[in-house]
Design an enzyme around this catalytic site. Structure first.
Site, PDB file in Angstrom:
ATOM      1  N   HIS A   8      -8.073  -5.038  -0.262  1.00  0.00           N
ATOM      2  CA  HIS A   8      -6.781  -4.361  -0.116  1.00  0.00           C
ATOM      3  C   HIS A   8      -5.983  -4.904   1.061  1.00  0.00           C
ATOM      4  O   HIS A   8      -4.754  -5.019   0.994  1.00  0.00           O
ATOM      5  CB  HIS A   8      -7.017  -2.858   0.051  1.00  0.00           C
ATOM      6  CG  HIS A   8      -5.769  -2.049   0.103  1.00  0.00           C
ATOM      7  ND1 HIS A   8      -4.864  -2.011  -0.938  1.00  0.00           N
ATOM      8  CD2 HIS A   8      -5.254  -1.245   1.073  1.00  0.00           C
ATOM      9  CE1 HIS A   8      -3.857  -1.217  -0.626  1.00  0.00           C
ATOM     10  NE2 HIS A   8      -4.072  -0.746   0.597  1.00  0.00           N
ATOM     11  N   ASP A   9      -6.656  -5.246   2.138  1.00  0.00           N
ATOM     12  CA  ASP A   9      -5.966  -5.736   3.335  1.00  0.00           C
ATOM     13  C   ASP A   9      -5.317  -7.100   3.149  1.00  0.00           C
ATOM     14  O   ASP A   9      -4.625  -7.577   4.057  1.00  0.00           O
ATOM     15  CB  ASP A   9      -6.937  -5.798   4.517  1.00  0.00           C
ATOM     16  CG  ASP A   9      -6.895  -4.533   5.360  1.00  0.00           C
ATOM     17  OD1 ASP A   9      -6.081  -3.642   5.051  1.00  0.00           O
ATOM     18  OD2 ASP A   9      -7.687  -4.429   6.323  1.00  0.00           O
ATOM     19  N   SER A  30       0.843  -1.190   0.000  1.00  0.00           N
ATOM     20  CA  SER A  30       0.000   0.000   0.000  1.00  0.00           C
ATOM     21  C   SER A  30       0.886   1.250   0.000  1.00  0.00           C
ATOM     22  O   SER A  30       1.743   1.399  -0.868  1.00  0.00           O
ATOM     23  CB  SER A  30      -0.946  -0.041   1.205  1.00  0.00           C
ATOM     24  OG  SER A  30      -1.903   0.977   1.143  1.00  0.00           O
ATOM     25  N   ARG A  70     -11.762   6.477  10.187  1.00  0.00           N
ATOM     26  CA  ARG A  70     -11.351   5.067  10.153  1.00  0.00           C
ATOM     27  C   ARG A  70     -12.434   4.193   9.543  1.00  0.00           C
ATOM     28  O   ARG A  70     -12.131   3.257   8.791  1.00  0.00           O
ATOM     29  CB  ARG A  70     -11.022   4.598  11.571  1.00  0.00           C
ATOM     30  CG  ARG A  70     -10.569   3.149  11.648  1.00  0.00           C
ATOM     31  CD  ARG A  70      -9.341   2.912  10.805  1.00  0.00           C
ATOM     32  NE  ARG A  70      -8.754   1.606  11.044  1.00  0.00           N
ATOM     33  CZ  ARG A  70      -7.759   1.098  10.350  1.00  0.00           C
ATOM     34  NH1 ARG A  70      -7.231   1.794   9.352  1.00  0.00           N
ATOM     35  NH2 ARG A  70      -7.267  -0.090  10.636  1.00  0.00           N
ATOM     36  N   ASP A  78      -8.871  -6.356  -4.654  1.00  0.00           N
ATOM     37  CA  ASP A  78      -8.499  -5.042  -4.126  1.00  0.00           C
ATOM     38  C   ASP A  78      -9.071  -3.972  -5.047  1.00  0.00           C
ATOM     39  O   ASP A  78      -8.640  -3.821  -6.187  1.00  0.00           O
ATOM     40  CB  ASP A  78      -6.972  -4.934  -4.053  1.00  0.00           C
ATOM     41  CG  ASP A  78      -6.480  -3.614  -3.467  1.00  0.00           C
ATOM     42  OD1 ASP A  78      -7.318  -2.739  -3.162  1.00  0.00           O
ATOM     43  OD2 ASP A  78      -5.253  -3.464  -3.322  1.00  0.00           O
TER      44      ASP A  78
END
Length: 381
Positions: free
Chosen positions: A354-355, A151, A221, A321
């Site tokens: 994405h994680d 990232s 967040r 992602d």
């Protein structure tokens, strides 16, 4: 595989002023660093791991006073792991502007004797890389065997290969992008707006008021976390399941309290984040994300921007992602191939969005392990 065990950070102090891309100058500053493994006599087995938005220097291992404080990439870095600390000397650096010990908004401004707060200068990915280069100098490392990140960490790895082409043998860039899309900048703007509009923000000087813009941080967040997960992953984890204290699974409350499991999860993530992260740091790091665009100085031509690179590359993306979609990684691959650079590319079918770059996926880890085997042969590690 065993964990790297108990680790401890240390603080490095730098007296030489650092001129930032904005034109501002940081005088004395400090960076918090952790290292794992042993630097060989030739100093050829060093790997720099660059962190993403809310991470830090604490890449692997645990702290003696908190056995739950596992490093953010502990499944990747350690003895016998894909980045094997029996073979490589690994460095994690907490970036300038962060809230985990390196000089940032929470630090005392020597000119005023109070925290910098909103006065801390805007920093960029390039500024971080120049600061990291001074860490390498302090260790006597002339050339990294690899610079690696996922990232935002991947952006730093790419920037290393551009700014210090002679000092990077391999660039490992995972789930990253050569620049943010308009959509990604928009996500960051909404998150920043949540913080800036929090009454407890006080123009960034909330430290003096003894408060913290928790509401804004929570919302920021929550917005970010949605973008880190794939639609399929969220459907599998939560679906439309209700969260009811009385155990009823099919009845609505008909109010605006937490109703769905996914709402509960996002609120939990937001609360946890607001407990440990700093709002000014969030603003700084998301702006650094926005500004990263190495092709900008070349009229948007990424191939021209990468023309003077000398590293070999591993670029990896994840099919689910959508924050930094595989197409963005393929842009980097194409630009490298245009310049006849050595590049390996993998597009991994992992369901976690994405994680996924943070998770223990066998295909992903085997890819990274195999690439480091190649590097180990080159440097005799």
């Amino acid at each position: 595989m065993e964990s790297i065990g108990v680790v401890a950070p240390h603080t490095m102090h730098f007296a030489e002023p650092l001129r930032l891309q904005s034109g501002s100058v940081l005088g004395n500053y400090q960076l918090v660093v952790e290292t794992y493994g042993e630097l060989n006599a030739a100093r050829s087995n060093a790997v720099l791991v660059c962190h993403a938005l809310n991470a830090s220097h604490h890449v692997a291992g645990v702290y003696a006073d908190d056995p739950r404080s596992t490093g953010w990439w502990d499944n990747m870095v350690g003895p016998g792991k894909p980045l094997d600390t029996n073979r490589f000397f690994v460095i994690g650096v907490n970036n300038l502007g962060s809230c985990f010990g390196s000089t940032g908004p929470m630090s005392i401004d020597p000119a005023t004797g109070t925290p910098y707060g909103a006065r801390f200068p805007v920093v960029t990915v390039e500024d971080w890389v120049h600061a990291q280069a001074r860490v390498a100098d302090a260790f006597g490392i002339e050339r990294f065997a690899a610079v690696m990140g996922g990232s935002l960490g991947g952006m730093q790895a790419l920037a290393w290969s551009l700014l210090y082409p002679e000092r990077v043998a391999h660039c490992i860039d995972i789930a990253s992008t050569p620049k943010l899309s308009a959509q990604n900048i928009a996500f960051n703007e909404v998150a920043r707006s949540a913080i800036l509009s929090d009454p407890d923000f006080h123009g960034g000087d909330y430290y003096a008021h003894g408060v913290k813009p928790r509401r804004g941080l929570r919302v920021a967040r929550m917005i970010g976390h949605i973008t880190y997960l794939s639609d399929d992953d969220m459907a599998e984890k939560f679906g439309r399941a209700l969260r009811r204290a009385d155990g009823a699974l099919d009845a609505y409350n008909f109010n605006f309290d937490v109703e769905f499991e996914v709402e509960s999860y996002l609120r939990y993530q937001g609360d946890k984040f607001a407990d440990y992260f700093d709002a000014n740091t969030y603003l700084l790091i998301t702006r650094a994300l926005d500004y990263f665009d190495p092709a900008k100085a070349f009229n948007g031509d990424l191939s021209a921007a990468l023309a003077h690179t000398k590293a070999k590359y591993l670029i990896a993306s994840f099919m689910t992602d959508w924050r930094f979609a595989p197409a963005r990684s393929r842009e980097i691959v194409k630009a490298l191939l245009d310049n006849r650079r050595s590049v390996s590319y993998a597009e991994i079918d992992a369901p976690h969005g994405h994680d996924a770059f943070l998770l223990d996926d066998a295909r992903y880890h085997n890819l990274v392990r195999a690439y480091y085997e190649r590097i180990a042969e080159e440097v005799g590690a």
